[in-house]
Design a protein around this motif. Sequence first.
Motif, mmCIF file in Angstrom:
data_model
loop_
_atom_site.group_PDB
_atom_site.id
_atom_site.type_symbol
_atom_site.label_atom_id
_atom_site.label_comp_id
_atom_site.label_asym_id
_atom_site.label_seq_id
_atom_site.Cartn_x
_atom_site.Cartn_y
_atom_site.Cartn_z
ATOM 1 N N ASN A 1 2.115 1.893 -3.412
ATOM 2 C CA ASN A 1 1.085 2.515 -4.261
ATOM 3 C C ASN A 1 0.978 4.009 -4.004
ATOM 4 O O ASN A 1 0.885 4.811 -4.927
ATOM 5 C CB ASN A 1 -0.275 1.853 -4.011
ATOM 6 N N THR A 2 1.010 4.366 -2.721
ATOM 7 C CA THR A 2 0.917 5.790 -2.364
ATOM 8 C C THR A 2 2.082 6.560 -2.984
ATOM 9 O O THR A 2 1.912 7.653 -3.539
ATOM 10 C CB THR A 2 0.944 5.939 -0.830
ATOM 11 N N ARG B 1 0.841 -1.200 0.000
ATOM 12 C CA ARG B 1 0.000 0.000 0.000
ATOM 13 C C ARG B 1 0.875 1.250 0.000
ATOM 14 O O ARG B 1 0.604 2.223 -0.672
ATOM 15 C CB ARG B 1 -0.917 -0.010 1.229
ATOM 16 N N ARG B 2 1.965 1.176 0.783
ATOM 17 C CA ARG B 2 2.900 2.311 0.841
ATOM 18 C C ARG B 2 3.497 2.569 -0.547
ATOM 19 O O ARG B 2 3.664 3.705 -0.972
ATOM 20 C CB ARG B 2 4.027 1.985 1.827
#
Lengths: 145, 542
Positions: free
Chosen positions: B122-123, B119-120
Amino acid sequence: MTPDNFDQLSLLVVEDSVADVFLVKEAIKEEGLKCRIEVADDGEEAIRILDSVDSGSQGPPSLLLVDLNVPRHDGTQVLERLRRSPRCKGTPVVMMSTSDTPAERKRAFDLGVTEYFCKPSSLAEFMELGKLVRRLLEEEHGAAA
Amino acid sequence: MSTILSQPSKPEPQLSDQDLIQDLVARLAEAEETIRAIYSGEVDAVVVNNPSGPKVYTLEGADHPYRVMVEHMHEGTVTLGRDHLILYANPQFSKLMDMPSDLTTGTRFDHFLQPADARRLNTAIEAAVAHGYGMAELELHTPARTIIPVRLSITPLDVAGMQNLCVLVSDLREQRRNEAIFKEERLSRLILEQAGEAIVVIDPAGIIVRRSESATQLARRPVLMGPFDEVFPLTVAGEAFDTARILAAARTGAPISGVEVEMARPDEDASALLMSACPLSSDGNELLGCVITLTDITGRKRAEEALASQAQELERSNSDLRQFAYSASHDLREPLRQLAVFSELLQVRYQDKLTGDAGVLIQHAVDSAHRMEGLLKDLLSYTQAADAPQGAAASTDANEVFRKTIAVFDARIAECSAHVDCDPLPVLAVHEVHLTQLFQNLIGNSLKYRSQEPVRIHISAERMDGMWKLAVADNGIGIDPPYQRQVFGLFQRLHGGGKYSGSGIGLAICQKIVQRYGGRIWVESELGRGSRFLFTLPGEKA
């Protein structure tokens, strides 16, 4: 033969208490003894008397009654002087004391005394001293006739 | 400018010979065009779509130097296509992931990430697409299950209309290690600085290179970089205890442990310190210096001295008191004895002349003198009760003392038909004379304070708190609880009127003896139901 009142003999009492000297004399009198009694109320006086005996100025005592707790040269020194005396070294000694602990008795006999007399607080018992003196004199000079 | 050509794999349809020739000519032309493009540097890589997935083949070209740089740079570099697909990875990245480079390419990058880190990523990618740069610190999990902390620097890469991403992968392991070392070092420094003890580290020249706050407080001046001998002028019995001595000991490898030293202070009394020094050596056994610990014991020493002085004062005062009691009881007996004898003499000699009740009055005087003499005699015994006899504290067999005590009371035991017995008794670390006094007083009391019943006295013993607890139990008259503590007091008597003889000294003597050996004595009793006197004494040392 020695008479039963031993009037030929003399005793030396080394004691600073006038009351006790009185009682000693009472006990001796009560026992019917008539010996001469010389009193030294301190150690110095007692040693002077022994010096005088050794120099021949006076006769030797037949018995010493000594309280160790006397002023000026205590009784111990008197006894040491006595043992060195040519004329008195064999003289019997009765030590008189207020205390009656085994330690005190041992100390007395270590000093070579003949008998130990604990000064009692009852008259009858004090008078026993007279009998003790008679017994010692008889042992030394033979029983009275 | 770099281009990546995508080479789709074509189906092989069934063709006629003519068509086949035309197809081969067309493919040859395409191949020639590709080779030309490669030669001219228009393409850098060819992506071949194999059935196992797309595969990128890189080519040398006009930007050859950049490629070499990327290939050899310290950081890992990857190019990501759609769905985080690794289109290219430099050798450093493959090495980092411990994978062959041909397997790294074509793998999805998030394959190496835990969900939270994915997720990190993707951010960071969103930031890169939006602002031209994205960054994330996360952990890569290699196929060999090694976890590698990394920093990803992401920039978008627009090649021939394809939205790719260039990702620089920096290995953070070294940095993290350094951070950990730094943190540890900081902790060590804080521990040293904030230690309650005054601690200093000196170098081989005797200069203070580290110190705790307490050391500064002890010195009452800044100590860092100062010569130890000036900051802490230490002496032992007037002789300097300096760094020359400390370092000499350190060179032999021997630590100095708990040496009592004095530190001179201007305008005040010297401080008493406890000093320890421990050598600091390198792995190669080179002496790097010494860690010196200084504990201020001035307060403790003063307290100890005060306590010792108080104890001495108390001992002196006790000794004075003993001496006084001894003299009083000894010397007072002399005139009292004479008073008694002369009163009797008066009575005997003047019996006939005494009128009225004079004889009775004299008798009272005699009795009083005798009673007081008895009291003084008891007082004397009391002052001497716990005095140590000559010689070391002996081992005394309580059974033997019991036997001898019974022999002393033989007549009285027979007179009141008493039954006196005991359990097996221990060997005690007390003087025989003291145990004898205890048994004589307690058994004597049991015989004296008897009830109407035939006397029964039993002595038992049991272990209690590392001591022996002995009990003398009887079936006598007992003691009313309110008076049970009082009976151990000096001259305390519970019965008047001459009913029971004695001056009330026996139990006081018992208490004094027991206390001398660190024990205690107490009584359990009920009026009319007997008494049980208990006392504790130390047992024979094993």
